[in-house]
Design an enzyme around this catalytic site. Structure first.
Site, PDB file in Angstrom:
ATOM      1  N   ASP A 202       0.846  -1.186   0.000  1.00 39.62           N
ATOM      2  CA  ASP A 202       0.000   0.000   0.000  1.00 39.62           C
ATOM      3  C   ASP A 202       0.886   1.243   0.000  1.00 39.62           C
ATOM      4  O   ASP A 202       2.100   1.169   0.196  1.00 39.62           O
ATOM      5  CB  ASP A 202      -0.968   0.004   1.191  1.00 39.62           C
ATOM      6  CG  ASP A 202      -0.250  -0.074   2.534  1.00 39.62           C
ATOM      7  OD1 ASP A 202       0.953  -0.388   2.550  1.00 39.62           O
ATOM      8  OD2 ASP A 202      -0.891   0.189   3.562  1.00 39.62           O
ATOM      9  N   ASP A 204       2.107   4.676   1.547  1.00 42.22           N
ATOM     10  CA  ASP A 204       2.183   5.355   2.847  1.00 42.22           C
ATOM     11  C   ASP A 204       2.073   6.861   2.645  1.00 42.22           C
ATOM     12  O   ASP A 204       2.813   7.438   1.838  1.00 42.22           O
ATOM     13  CB  ASP A 204       3.508   5.027   3.540  1.00 42.22           C
ATOM     14  CG  ASP A 204       3.677   3.538   3.784  1.00 42.22           C
ATOM     15  OD1 ASP A 204       2.778   2.943   4.398  1.00 42.22           O
ATOM     16  OD2 ASP A 204       4.694   2.966   3.343  1.00 42.22           O
TER      17      ASP A 204
END
Length: 479
Positions: A202, A204
């Site tokens: 993912d 950040d």
């Protein structure tokens, strides 16, 4: 007794607004509790649901095209949520519905709806870095730190990752370009923009409107997938929120920071996206290696860390002209720990104007001591450093949120000593102070080192507080 309000004694306009919103005549209790919400209720009532449905459909087509759901299902879910209050009689739940609907009607278009219109041209701003030349150096540095002994009986709390992460990543790439004044990224994706060989999960992010963004995104996912989406707040991570699905699968998380903190975070511009300066990220990585579980991660997947480390080393070599020849001078700076007071004294006089730094391992003790000093010039950089810093009478005071590794009884391990030095250098970067000579010596001190076993480690500071959450399906907000 819960009676309907007398229309002759209550203001007709306010009553009518509430009645229209609820789809029924409010009880006396509902009226008196909701009358201060009439401005928000009006905005919700007049909100153009058709335009909103169209925006969500466009978001779905662009970022969630592989999700099997029809346009009519999306519309039904949206209209159902915007009429949910008509079947709700609990005042607390009504307040939650009004609050969340208000966020959608006032912010969604500017935050996520805008992602569907034509974007500005991407300004290509990549520099060709020779990362390969740093791979052996990075491997040597990391090998000397690969000293964690894995306890196979230890159960690690790893989050499960949602299949929607790739969709959200696609959306986030566009979001970072459109909102690059309020949202920046760090971590693997930011390094991927420099070195396409980096693997990332993912994305950040740090942003100034995290809560609003995550609520809007949670509803977008809910309307597209039909899943119940939950936002959680973790007490020991400052201003941190995470979105998970109903099966507790991780979708995305975010740290919220103030605009004044955002303004001082060192950053660089790549393809219309601001990323945290890799020099700053490298210092954070060195700092985080003082955390015992981060060393365990290194032991499990050294090549992942090697790719990141090599990328950042090449960046600092290219950007700052760092020469890797092993010249370390006074790095790492001398660190002496008092295990009773849980304070580490770092001798800084060889590099900085302040002669020493007192590093507290308990944040509340630092806060108390700063009050006793009667000093009001401390700097709080929130989750960017997880600490305040204060310089008073030639002494720096700060808090270190990680463990301190010991190589022997009462002796700070060199991994932690470097982490403490990196923590001080973060302050120097954030305040535009001098750091390049110190950075050069710090990085060179990581070369050609033997492995030193970990004797023990201090425990992390225990943070008080409770978990907070927003459950959209159950109309609950607990913060």
């Amino acid at each position: 007794m819960n009676r309907n309000p007398d229309q002759n004694t209550l203001p007709n306009i306010t009553l009518k607004i509430i009645e229209t919103y609820l789809g029924r005549l409010p009880s006396v209790n509902e009226y008196h509790m909701l009358k201060l919400q009439t401005r928000n209720i009006q905005k919700i009532t007049v909100f153009n649901k058709d335009i909103f449905v169209s925006l969500v459909k466009k978001n779905k087509k662009r970022f969630f095209s592989d999700v099997d759901t029809s346009a009519s299902e999306i519309k039904d879910r949206i209209l159902s949520y915007f009429s949910k209050q008509t079947q709700t009689y609990n005042i607390g739940k009504l307040f939650t519905i009004i609050e969340l609907q208000s966020v959608l009607v006032t912010t969604y278009t500017d935050i996520l709806g805008v992602l569907t219109i034509k974007a500005p041209n991407v300004i290509s701003s990549k520099i060709s870095y020779n990362v390969t030349s740093m791979e052996e150096l990075a491997r040597d540095m990391l090998n000397s730190m690969n000293v964690a002994v894995i306890d196979k009986a230890k159960v690690m709390g790893r989050h499960n990752v949602s299949s929607l992460v790739k969709n959200v990543n696609k959306l986030m790439e566009e979001y970072l370009r459109r909102h690059n004044k309020s949202c920046i990224c760090y971590g693997s994706y930011s390094l991927y923009l420099i070195n396409p060989n980096i693997r990332y999960g993912d994305i950040d992010i740090l942003q100034t409107n995290s809560r609003t963004f995550l609520i809007d995104l949670a509803f977008l996912i809910k309307f597209i997938t039909g899943n119940n989406i939950i936002l959680s707040k973790i007490p020991y991570l400052r201003n941190y929120m995470v979105i998970k699905d109903e099966n507790d699968n991780h979708i995305i998380d975010s740290f919220n920071i103030r605009q004044d903190t955002m303004n001082v975070v060192p950053k660089i511009f790549i393809d219309n996206i601001y990323i945290v300066d890799p020099t700053f990220q490298l210092l954070n990585m060195i700092k985080m290696f003082s955390q015992i579980d981060r060393l365990e991660d290194l032991s499990k997947d050294p090549e992942k860390f090697n790719a990141r480390m090599a990328t950042m080393l090449e960046y600092v070599r290219y950007t700052h002209g760092i020469v890797f020849d092993g010249t370390r001078n006074n790095m790492p700076m001398k660190c002496i720990i008092d295990e009773n007071t849980r304070i580490v004294t770092v001798t800084t006089k060889d590099y900085f104007s302040f002669k020493k730094c007192l590093v507290y391992l308990d944040e509340n003790v630092l806060s108390s001591d700063i009050l006793d000093l009667n000093a009001d010039t401390s700097c709080d950089f929130e989750s960017v450093t997880n600490s305040v810093y204060l310089i008073h009478d030639n002494i720096m005071y700060t808090y270190f949120s990680n463990t301190i590794l010991l190589s022997d009884k009462g002796t700070v391990h060199e991994i932690s000593a470097r982490g403490l030095c990196a923590h001080i250098l973060l302050y120097q970067m954030l305040t535009s102070g001098e750091y390049k000579q110190c950075l050069s010596d710090l990085l060179n001190s990581m070369m050609n080192r033997d492995k030193i076993p970990i004797y023990s480690h201090t425990e992390r500071d225990k943070k008080p507080g409770r978990h907070g959450f927003i459950n959209i399906e159950k109309d609950i907000i607990v913060f």
